[in-house]
Design an enzyme around this catalytic site. Structure first.
Site, PDB file in Angstrom:
ATOM      1  N   ASP A  21       0.837  -1.205   0.000  1.00  0.00           N
ATOM      2  CA  ASP A  21       0.000   0.000   0.000  1.00  0.00           C
ATOM      3  C   ASP A  21       0.871   1.254   0.000  1.00  0.00           C
ATOM      4  OD1 ASP A  21      -2.400  -1.360  -0.002  1.00  0.00           O
ATOM      5  OD2 ASP A  21      -2.769  -1.120   2.144  1.00  0.00           O
TER       6      ASP A  21
ATOM      7  N   ILE B 202     -10.050  -8.181   6.066  1.00  0.00           N
ATOM      8  CA  ILE B 202     -11.337  -7.884   6.709  1.00  0.00           C
ATOM      9  C   ILE B 202     -12.234  -9.111   6.793  1.00  0.00           C
ATOM     10  CG2 ILE B 202     -13.493  -6.603   6.393  1.00  0.00           C
ATOM     11  CD1 ILE B 202     -11.878  -4.191   5.590  1.00  0.00           C
TER      12      ILE B 202
END
Length: 495
Positions: free
Chosen positions: A192, A410
């Site tokens: 990221d 997640i």
């Protein structure tokens, strides 16, 4: 405002007078008075994915339970808001589901409340039948090497918080004047950061990246990013989706050392499917000649990134004047064992990598919340069995990263949180949780907070903040323009 009445730990004796006029009905205050079995009052500490998924499962599978969610910030959603990369809006769509949970008549959001400071866990235990600790991993792991405090060295956690608008990190102001950056770590967060450093500005301008970060990145001189890992290609922690994005990032080309990937094709068939697909992509990208179109694209790129394996940091090197970082010294390693359990050991060789910008992306870390809650400092988790906290009275649970450590995505957290919620539901059904006495829940805690000068933020208050952020973003073509100052947030909801 009308005076609030005092409360006792047994029963709520008066209606709750708060900012949200529907709160009394939502708390279910009084249902327990006419029922043989008091209404289960449950609180969840933390409003990130773990907290919301836990609340969602409880509300769905128990028709009477009241679930209150406590959050230290005035805004909800935790790492979905402050951790997911701005250029991954599809991942943030889970907020829509969380919003439906928060709007339930049996759910209350209490933001701007720090458990452990504004209210103790012990006070929550007296007000609720059950508590689920879902406060995540809010600290960062240290490298523990000389020079890591030099200017030019940043933690991944702080940098991610900075570009995502986390109020605690709004003053970070990273120096992006170096052409080469080194990221110590090879997980999704490391990718990221690399993607944020190398992405064309026109891509970032359409995201919810914090405006100060966007302005700083527009002036960045970073052209090359190295991601350094102490183990090899078979142990990288990022996922295939993140890798594919990085390989195809506009204006950027990957660079590899082909020798790192020799022989991996022979063992692909024996790898678990997710690892097999990831390794196949690595091998193909590193060893196969790109097609004509891709070769032309790469030749035109002005930025690049690469993976450096079998290297472990042993020191950050200072500049000549000693005032900032100028590189990192790496220990060359080899592996003992194989697969996920392989361990890196130093060979005695070292290598210096010049750079002026270094990120430590070696993981997050949970912290203890109360002396009365068991905690394993070495593992950074609360000891538990299926979410039930070990060594604590019945009624204390945990979910998410503070339960299992800062790993997974997640969906991993969703499954983990559902498991904890199911344990709690089983304990309600079996009688392991004592419901013989009513508990006042949020009404009692609100009284305490009032006495302590703390004004909780409701979910409807958050929606006021959300509306302002969305409107500000619309003016500049972004999904939202995040408010970076908690005081400004609180001023919005107090109008």
């Amino acid at each position: 405002m009308a005076p609030r009445c005092s409360w006792m730990w047994r029963l709520p004796r008066c209606p709750l007078l708060g900012r949200n006029l529907s709160t009394t009905r939502r708390l279910g205050a009084g249902r327990s008075l006419s029922s043989k079995s008091p209404t289960p009052q449950i609180c969840v500490v933390g409003s990130g994915p773990a907290g919301f998924y836990t609340a969602q499962h409880l509300l769905k599978h128990h028709s009477e339970a009241i679930v209150d969610i406590y959050e230290k910030l005035p805004v909800p959603f935790g790492l979905v808001r402050f951790g997911v990369a701005p250029d991954h809006p599809e991942v943030k769509n889970v907020i829509n589901t969380f919003t439906q949970t928060a709007r339930s008549e049996r759910c209350n959001f209490l933001g701007n409340v720090t458990v452990g400071r504004d209210v103790t866990v012990e006070e929550l235990q007296r007000a609720y039948h059950a508590i689920v600790l879902s406060y995540g991993a809010e600290d960062k792991k240290e490298l523990g090497i000389p020079g890591e405090k030099l200017p030019g060295v940043y933690s991944a956690r702080d940098f991610v918080g900075w570009y995502n608008g986390l109020p605690d990190n709004r003053y970070l102001s990273p120096d992006l004047s170096s052409e080469t950056a080194v990221i110590l770590g090879q997980g999704n967060v490391a990718l990221d950061i690399a993607r944020m450093l190398l992405s064309p500005l026109e891509l970032l301008e359409k995201t919810d990246v914090a405006q100060p970060a966007l302005e700083a990145l527009s002036q960045s001189r970073v052209k090359k990013v190295w991601l350094v890992g102490r183990r090899g290609p078979l142990q990288v922690a990022f996922t295939i989706k993140e890798l594919r994005e990085m390989i195809n990032l506009p204006g950027t080309r990957p660079i590899y050392d082909p020798s790192d990937f020799q022989g991996l094709g022979d063992i692909l068939k024996d790898l678990p499917r997710p690892r097999k697909r990831l390794t196949e992509l690595l091998v193909k990208s590193a060893l196969e000649e790109p097609g004509e179109k891709e070769a032309v694209r790469r030749a035109q790129c002005t930025r690049e990134w690469g993976l450096r394996f079998f290297r472990s940091p042993i020191a950050v090197l200072p500049s000549e004047d000693g005032k900032r970082a100028s590189g990192v010294r790496l220990s060359v390693t080899r592996l003992e064992g194989s697969g996920e359990s392989a361990v890196s050991v130093p060979t005695g060789e070292t290598e210096d990598m010049p750079c002026g910008l270094i990120f430590s992306s070696i993981g997050y870390r949970s912290v203890p919340i109360s002396p009365g809650v068991p905690f394993l400092p070495r593992q950074g988790i609360i000891p538990n069995s299926m979410g039930r906290v070990l060594g604590a009275p019945a009624g204390l649970y945990c979910s998410g990263w503070v339960k299992r450590g800062p790993t997974g995505v997640i969906t991993t957290t969703m499954t983990d949180s559902f498991d904890t919620a199911q344990s709690l539901l089983e304990d309600l059904k079996s009688g392991a949780l004592n419901l013989s006495n009513s508990r006042p829940g949020a009404s009692a805690i609100r009284e305490l907070l009032l006495l302590r000068g703390v004004d909780p933020v409701s979910f409807s208050d958050w929606e006021k903040i959300d509306a302002v952020e969305t409107a500000q973003g619309l003016k500049v073509g972004k999904p939202r323009e995040k408010i970076l100052n908690t005081e400004e947030m609180l001023q919005l909801v107090s109008r």
